[in-house]
Design an enzyme around this catalytic site. Structure first.
Site, short mmCIF file in Angstrom:
data_model
loop_
_atom_site.label_atom_id
_atom_site.label_comp_id
_atom_site.label_asym_id
_atom_site.label_seq_id
_atom_site.Cartn_x
_atom_site.Cartn_y
_atom_site.Cartn_z
N TYR A 270 -1.77 0.09 10.69
CA TYR A 270 -1.97 -0.30 9.19
C TYR A 270 -0.62 -0.06 8.38
O TYR A 270 -0.20 -0.71 7.58
CB TYR A 270 -3.08 0.26 8.77
CG TYR A 270 -3.39 0.00 7.14
CD1 TYR A 270 -3.85 -1.27 6.65
CD2 TYR A 270 -3.08 0.89 5.89
CE1 TYR A 270 -4.00 -1.63 5.48
CE2 TYR A 270 -3.05 0.47 4.79
CZ TYR A 270 -3.60 -0.98 4.28
OH TYR A 270 -3.90 -1.24 3.01
N SER B 5 0.84 -1.16 -0.17
CA SER B 5 -0.17 0.03 0.02
C SER B 5 0.73 1.20 0.09
O SER B 5 1.96 1.15 0.56
CB SER B 5 -1.10 -0.09 1.21
OG SER B 5 -1.43 1.26 1.68
#
Ligand SMILES: NC(=O)c1ccc[n+]([C@@H]2O[C@H](COP(=O)([O-])OP(=O)(O)OC[C@H]3O[C@@H](n4cnc5c(N)ncnc54)[C@H](OP(=O)(O)O)[C@@H]3O)[C@@H](O)[C@H]2O)c1
Length: 268
Positions: A156, A143
């Site tokens: 995250y 990501s």
């Protein structure tokens, strides 16, 4: 390098009952790949399997929590029992969270780290003997949060950043084996309507549509993955915002940080 022909190869895509994982499964199936779908929720998994089956694709669905090693071993065993080989593992399953470090309950950090880190290490370890045999590919869904710690996305971001370290280690460990290691840093993608995230208290919430960002269609994200496997690419950064984040963080980190503080960026 010569483009790899994927016809009749076998791929496991973790977290493929919806979203990016399901789109990758469909894109690979279109290339003639036998695909193994995975997820925890049996109903969602069965629905995805029937959808692919109805399109004439060869598909197996295996319920497994990638955060549990024995279940990952079972995922690999069932794949080998059914198809006799494994050529690709796409480590895609992952969960999102939102909340500042101050406000977030400790269990949320544990859950995110466990799924997003153990949940890629475990399937990879279980799959490696077969991937070495087939000289196949192991690919990770990264990501843009893996480039910089994003506000309210701490665990995250940390989990996605750790993927970079894992693929670096793995690539060196697998040198000379013929196994391809790849990571795709996904920017903002269109969310599946059922996509969820953990809030600071550990409640599972439906992810709202992030209208403030240009979102890449799932089919386009999936096509990048397929191309990356065909060309045995090591790293790809998807989307304009992904490339912008990478460059800003690499060359102008102070400006990027300032902009984040100034704008109070809310990523959801
Ligand atoms: N969407 C984006 O904009 C974006 C951007 C960058 C990176 N990513 C990454 O892309 C990947 C997929 O994201 P997505 O947006 O497609 O998410 P999603 O719509 O929430 O799908 C996640 C999938 O993973 C499965 N899953 C979750 N935990 C699991 C576990 N412990 N074991 C097995 N399966 C599990 C889910 O099924 P069950 O819940 O039934 O298990 C589901 O099939 C994630 O790694 C995410 O971090 C997404």
């Amino acid at each position: 390098m010569k483009k790899v022909n994927l016809k009749d190869k076998v791929a496991i895509i973790t977290g493929s009952s919806q979203g990016i994982g399901k789109a990758i499964a469909i894109a690979l199936a279109k290339k003639g790949v036998k695909v193994v779908l995975n997820g925890r929720n049996v109903d969602k998994l069965t629905q995805a399997k029937l959808e692919l089956f109805a399109q004439g694709y060869e598909v197996l669905a295996v319920q497994a929590d990638v955060g549990k090693y024995e279940e990952c071993e079972n995922l690999i065993e069932q794949t080998i029992d059914r198809f006799g080989q494994l050529d690709m593992l796409i480590n895609n399953a992952g969960i999102a969270m939102e909340g500042s470090i101050a406000d977030t309950q400790p269990e949320v950090f544990e859950q995110v780290f466990h799924t997003n880190i153990m949940g890629v290490l475990f399937p990879t370890k279980a799959a490696l003997p077969h991937l070495k045999k087939s000289k196949g590919s192991v690919v990770f869904t990264g990501s843009i949060a893996g480039y910089m710690g994003l506000p309210n996305y701490s665990a995250y971001s940390a989990s996605k950043m750790s993927l970079t370290a894992l693929v670096q280690s793995l690539k060196i460990e697998l040198a000379g084996t013929g196994v391809h290691v790849g990571i795709n840093y996904v920017g903002f993608a269109e969310n599946d309507k059922d996509k969820t995230y953990y809030d600071a208290n550990g409640n599972i919430k439906l992810m709202p549509v992030r209208k403030q960002f240009k979102r890449m269609p799932l089919t386009k994200v999936a096509n990048y993955f397929v191309r990356g496997i065909e060309h045995r690419t090591y790293k790809q950064t998807l989307s304009g915002i992904g490339k912008f984040t990478r460059i800003m963080h690499q060359y102008f980190p102070a400006i990027f940080e300032w902009a984040m503080i100034k704008k109070h960026v809310n990523l959801n």
